[in-house]
Design a protein around this motif. Structure first.
Motif, PDB file in Angstrom:
ATOM      1  N   UNK A 185       0.921  -0.945   0.050  1.00  0.00           N
ATOM      2  CA  UNK A 185      -0.170  -0.119   0.019  1.00  0.00           C
ATOM      3  C   UNK A 185       1.030   1.426   0.181  1.00  0.00           C
ATOM      4  N   UNK A 186       0.309   1.911  -0.679  1.00  0.00           N
ATOM      5  CA  UNK A 186       0.558   3.657  -0.283  1.00  0.00           C
ATOM      6  C   UNK A 186       0.436   4.259   1.098  1.00  0.00           C
ATOM      7  N   UNK A 187       1.628   5.796   1.918  1.00  0.00           N
ATOM      8  CA  UNK A 187       0.976   5.468   3.498  1.00  0.00           C
ATOM      9  C   UNK A 187      -0.069   5.800   3.315  1.00  0.00           C
ATOM     10  N   UNK A 188      -0.973   6.312   1.646  1.00  0.00           N
ATOM     11  CA  UNK A 188      -2.547   6.626   2.893  1.00  0.00           C
ATOM     12  C   UNK A 188      -3.496   5.766   3.116  1.00  0.00           C
ATOM     13  N   UNK A 189      -2.728   4.732   2.864  1.00  0.00           N
ATOM     14  CA  UNK A 189      -3.268   3.312   2.940  1.00  0.00           C
ATOM     15  C   UNK A 189      -4.089   2.505   1.086  1.00  0.00           C
ATOM     16  N   UNK A 190      -3.428   3.403   0.884  1.00  0.00           N
ATOM     17  CA  UNK A 190      -4.458   3.246  -0.718  1.00  0.00           C
ATOM     18  C   UNK A 190      -3.571   1.965  -1.454  1.00  0.00           C
TER      19      UNK A 190
ATOM     20  N   UNK B  39       7.010  13.917   2.149  1.00  0.00           N
ATOM     21  CA  UNK B  39       5.409  13.770   0.533  1.00  0.00           C
ATOM     22  C   UNK B  39       4.347  14.827   0.276  1.00  0.00           C
ATOM     23  N   UNK B  40       3.519  15.448  -0.193  1.00  0.00           N
ATOM     24  CA  UNK B  40       2.481  15.755  -0.710  1.00  0.00           C
ATOM     25  C   UNK B  40       1.374  15.747   0.091  1.00  0.00           C
ATOM     26  N   UNK B  41       1.816  14.860   1.890  1.00  0.00           N
ATOM     27  CA  UNK B  41       0.136  14.649   2.633  1.00  0.00           C
ATOM     28  C   UNK B  41      -0.293  14.729   3.931  1.00  0.00           C
TER      29      UNK B  41
ATOM     30  N   UNK C 124       7.658  -8.513   5.962  1.00  0.00           N
ATOM     31  CA  UNK C 124       7.681  -7.390   6.074  1.00  0.00           C
ATOM     32  C   UNK C 124       7.631  -6.282   5.024  1.00  0.00           C
ATOM     33  N   UNK C 125       6.075  -5.180   4.829  1.00  0.00           N
ATOM     34  CA  UNK C 125       5.102  -5.305   3.608  1.00  0.00           C
ATOM     35  C   UNK C 125       5.499  -3.394   3.767  1.00  0.00           C
ATOM     36  N   UNK C 126       5.778  -2.806   2.689  1.00  0.00           N
ATOM     37  CA  UNK C 126       5.970  -1.163   2.261  1.00  0.00           C
ATOM     38  C   UNK C 126       4.528  -0.891   3.288  1.00  0.00           C
ATOM     39  N   UNK C 127       5.280   0.434   3.981  1.00  0.00           N
ATOM     40  CA  UNK C 127       3.945   0.966   5.026  1.00  0.00           C
ATOM     41  C   UNK C 127       3.348  -0.071   5.210  1.00  0.00           C
TER      42      UNK C 127
ATOM     43  N   UNK D 110      -0.504   9.196  10.793  1.00  0.00           N
ATOM     44  CA  UNK D 110      -1.875   8.888  11.059  1.00  0.00           C
ATOM     45  C   UNK D 110      -1.799  10.513   9.639  1.00  0.00           C
ATOM     46  N   UNK D 111      -2.985  10.089   9.704  1.00  0.00           N
ATOM     47  CA  UNK D 111      -3.204  10.897   8.478  1.00  0.00           C
ATOM     48  C   UNK D 111      -4.586  12.751   9.161  1.00  0.00           C
ATOM     49  N   UNK D 112      -3.785  13.760   9.693  1.00  0.00           N
ATOM     50  CA  UNK D 112      -4.695  14.283  10.237  1.00  0.00           C
ATOM     51  C   UNK D 112      -5.628  15.028   9.378  1.00  0.00           C
ATOM     52  N   UNK D 113      -6.145  14.948   8.443  1.00  0.00           N
ATOM     53  CA  UNK D 113      -7.607  15.009   7.393  1.00  0.00           C
ATOM     54  C   UNK D 113      -8.794  14.249   7.742  1.00  0.00           C
ATOM     55  N   UNK D 114      -7.849  13.407   7.979  1.00  0.00           N
ATOM     56  CA  UNK D 114      -9.184  11.950   8.457  1.00  0.00           C
ATOM     57  C   UNK D 114      -9.238  12.364   9.697  1.00  0.00           C
ATOM     58  N   UNK D 115     -10.065  13.322   9.988  1.00  0.00           N
ATOM     59  CA  UNK D 115     -10.969  13.044  11.425  1.00  0.00           C
ATOM     60  C   UNK D 115      -9.912  14.496  12.476  1.00  0.00           C
ATOM     61  N   UNK D 116      -8.864  15.045  11.709  1.00  0.00           N
ATOM     62  CA  UNK D 116      -8.117  16.439  12.405  1.00  0.00           C
ATOM     63  C   UNK D 116      -7.436  15.409  13.344  1.00  0.00           C
ATOM     64  N   UNK D 117      -6.477  16.356  13.328  1.00  0.00           N
ATOM     65  CA  UNK D 117      -5.508  16.528  14.629  1.00  0.00           C
ATOM     66  C   UNK D 117      -5.662  15.961  15.704  1.00  0.00           C
ATOM     67  N   UNK D 118      -6.661  16.519  16.499  1.00  0.00           N
ATOM     68  CA  UNK D 118      -7.029  15.925  17.797  1.00  0.00           C
ATOM     69  C   UNK D 118      -7.768  14.661  17.963  1.00  0.00           C
ATOM     70  N   UNK D 119      -8.076  14.362  16.661  1.00  0.00           N
ATOM     71  CA  UNK D 119      -8.562  12.712  16.887  1.00  0.00           C
ATOM     72  C   UNK D 119      -7.409  12.112  16.759  1.00  0.00           C
ATOM     73  N   UNK D 120      -6.327  12.663  16.103  1.00  0.00           N
ATOM     74  CA  UNK D 120      -5.929  11.684  15.249  1.00  0.00           C
ATOM     75  C   UNK D 120      -4.672  11.194  16.593  1.00  0.00           C
ATOM     76  N   UNK D 121      -4.357  12.190  17.228  1.00  0.00           N
ATOM     77  CA  UNK D 121      -3.499  12.257  19.302  1.00  0.00           C
ATOM     78  C   UNK D 121      -3.959  11.670  19.564  1.00  0.00           C
ATOM     79  N   UNK D 122      -5.949  11.311  19.870  1.00  0.00           N
ATOM     80  CA  UNK D 122      -6.274  10.889  20.490  1.00  0.00           C
ATOM     81  C   UNK D 122      -6.534   8.908  20.821  1.00  0.00           C
ATOM     82  N   UNK D 123      -6.644   8.858  19.270  1.00  0.00           N
ATOM     83  CA  UNK D 123      -6.660   7.852  18.740  1.00  0.00           C
ATOM     84  C   UNK D 123      -5.006   6.894  18.687  1.00  0.00           C
TER      85      UNK D 123
END
Length: 523
Positions: A127-132, A507-509, A160-163, A462-475
């Motif tokens: 997968x890519x860094x995005x999980x895709x 990366x542009x991410x 071992x797999x990528x990402x 963690x993708x901060x665009x998915x649910x925001x920074x606070x949610x990512x840090x919480x997880x």
């Protein structure tokens, strides 16, 4: 009753199994009740039995009064460095048609590759860094690999797999396929080892996989030893950051104990002196380890860590090791002085001159210089006093140079001397504002094990665009806490030690690497 024994006690027993000595410390709260130092045995278990029996006798307590048993050991890393007891290991990288520019185990020492075998497989998927997912897992190829591994009789696998920290399911599915052909096989998945970088994470995964069967043997040996003297509790093991893990974790991930010895010495030194920031000099039987105590915990290296000559991204304390210890061989031929790095190790009491042996060691010069009274001093009385002084100066110079390398500024630092070989150093050191020599310094490593807490760490994208920074840090925090609980921590006592955000600026991410560290008391 032992004069230091408290009423209605609950004891914590720390043991450090080193390459030369097995040290033990019995504690009640912050009080050190009894200590013991004995030689490490080749079979490990009998040395642990000796340490346990001796310290229970010294403290005059029964085995059922021990509530916690903590073990620190360098056995796994010693085995890897010496290329002993390593399992033949299959290496499976999942990443084709990408990630094949640098093959697995590139740059590894030839003798190490020979020890674990040349069993390398490349599989499509990843997968890519995005999980895709950019390629689906090649199940049919994995089926062929599983059969080949079974046919070769390989009992340990590194996958071992990528990402992988982003898409753990890819490695999990591959592991299920391999296990379907050999349910008893040992599998290490890189997502469990941590870190984002492919090569270093893969290296750490292979290192771990090669040590797993030996780790199981060592853990079993220690458990049998403790049961044989009536200590019928499951031991906890020290990991690289000074916290504790249960025996299930150390069986699966022995790599996380590789620097437990130096870490415990650093933690123990801080405990014995009350210092929070200092350089700790741990002089053992084979090496001297110099580390930095920062805010009560070992300072971690900021650069890549090397395990037995292999580059990894695994967290390690920032420790400098030099070939100097009580068993270090001293060569004075041709009017020159050569110190180490050879050592008689755990055979000091049979090979050193003061014990009737034929090898001139650092301990012999310490006895000749009247720093310590052990063995038979008359056996080294013939040593020229001028030579003894020159050896002494060279030993001090080696340690002073090492301290200078560990300092981050020109300012003098607090120095704490610990370890059974610390008697070699008996004068003020250049660069030291003060040199501490605490009581029980000889077993600081065992004390460091005894005071350990239970930790949990997360190092993931963690993708901060998915649910925001606070949610990512919480997880991320919840995941670290869950790891600590699984390792044996009391959920109510867990506290956050560190949280770090590392944006992927190359990366542009919106993906951000998040590191979280928590610790808690034993449940």
């Amino acid at each position: 009753m032992h004069k230091n024994k408290p009423e209605n006690p609950v004891f914590r027993l720390g043991i450090d199994v080193g390459g030369t000595n097995t040290d033990a410390a019995l504690m009640h709260g912050k009080a050190v009740i009894a200590t013991n130092k004995s030689a490490t045995t080749d079979d490990i278990g009998s040395g642990v039995v000796e340490a346990l029996s001796s310290i229970l006798e010294k403290a005059n307590i029964s085995s059922d009064e021990v509530s916690n048993l903590m073990i620190g050991t360098t056995q796994f890393i010693n085995a890897f460095i010496q290329r002993k007891h390593l399992a033949k290991t299959a290496i499976i990288r999942i990443g084709l048609p990408k990630s094949d520019g640098v093959p697995p185990a590139i740059g590894w020492p030839a003798d190490l590759l020979e020890a674990i075998g040349h069993h390398i497989y490349m599989v499509s998927g990843g997968s890519l860094y995005s999980g895709l997912e950019y390629a689906s897992l090649d199940v049919s190829e994995l089926e062929k690999i599983a059969k080949d591994i079974a046919h070769k009789g390989i009992n340990s696998v590194a996958i071992c797999s990528v990402f992988a920290p982003v898409r753990t399911d890819i490695e999990e599915r591959a592991a299920d396929i391999i296990k379907s052909h050999n349910p008893a096989i040992h599998i290490t998945q890189s997502a469990d080892i941590g870190g984002v970088g492919l090569i270093e994470r893969e290296n750490a995964t292979i290192v771990n996989a090669s040590m797993v069967p030996f780790a199981e043997m060592v853990v079993e040996s220690i458990q049998r030893a403790s049961r044989s003297v009536g200590v019928n509790i499951k031991p906890l093991f020290s990991q690289n950051d000074g916290t504790l893990i249960n025996e299930k974790y150390v069986r699966a991930f022995p790599i996380i104990t590789c620097s437990a010895g130096p870490t415990n010495s650093i933690r123990g030194a801080g405990f014995l002196t009350g210092e929070k920031d200092a350089v700790v000099v741990d002089v053992g039987g084979t090496t001297t380890d110099i580390g930095f105590l920062k805010n009560g915990f070992p300072r971690e290296t900021s650069s890549e860590s090397y395990v037995g000559g292999v580059r990894t991204n695994f967290r390690m304390p920032d420790v400098l090791s030099i070939g100097l210890g009580g068993g270090t061989v001293i060569d004075t031929a041709d009017d020159r002085i050569k110190i180490g790095p050879q050592s008689v190790g755990n055979h000091l009491q049979t090979e050193a001159k003061v014990f009737g042996g034929n090898t001139l060691t650092a301990t012999d010069f310490a006895v000749a210089g009247e720093k310590v009274d052990i063995g038979n001093p008359s056996l080294v009385a013939h040593l020229d006093r001028g030579l003894v002084d020159r050896v002494d100066s060279k030993i001090h110079n080696l340690i002073e140079e090492a301290i200078d390398q560990m300092r981050t500024s020109a300012q003098d630092v607090q120095v704490i001397m610990v370890g059974g070989g610390s008697v070699l150093v008996d004068r003020n050191l250049k660069g030291a504002a003060k040199t501490h020599r605490p009581k029980h310094a000889g077993v600081a490593n065992a004390i460091g094990a005894a005071i350990g807490q239970v930790g949990g760490r997360i190092d993931k994208l963690f993708d901060f665009a998915d649910g925001g920074r606070e949610e990512a840090l919480k997880r991320a925090k919840e995941a670290a806490i869950q790891k600590a609980v699984l390792a044996g921590a009391d959920h109510e006592t867990i506290e956050l030690i560190e949280i770090e955000e590392l944006p992927m600026t190359h990366m542009q991410t919106s993906a951000v690497r998040v590191k979280v560290n928590v610790v808690g008391d034993l449940a």
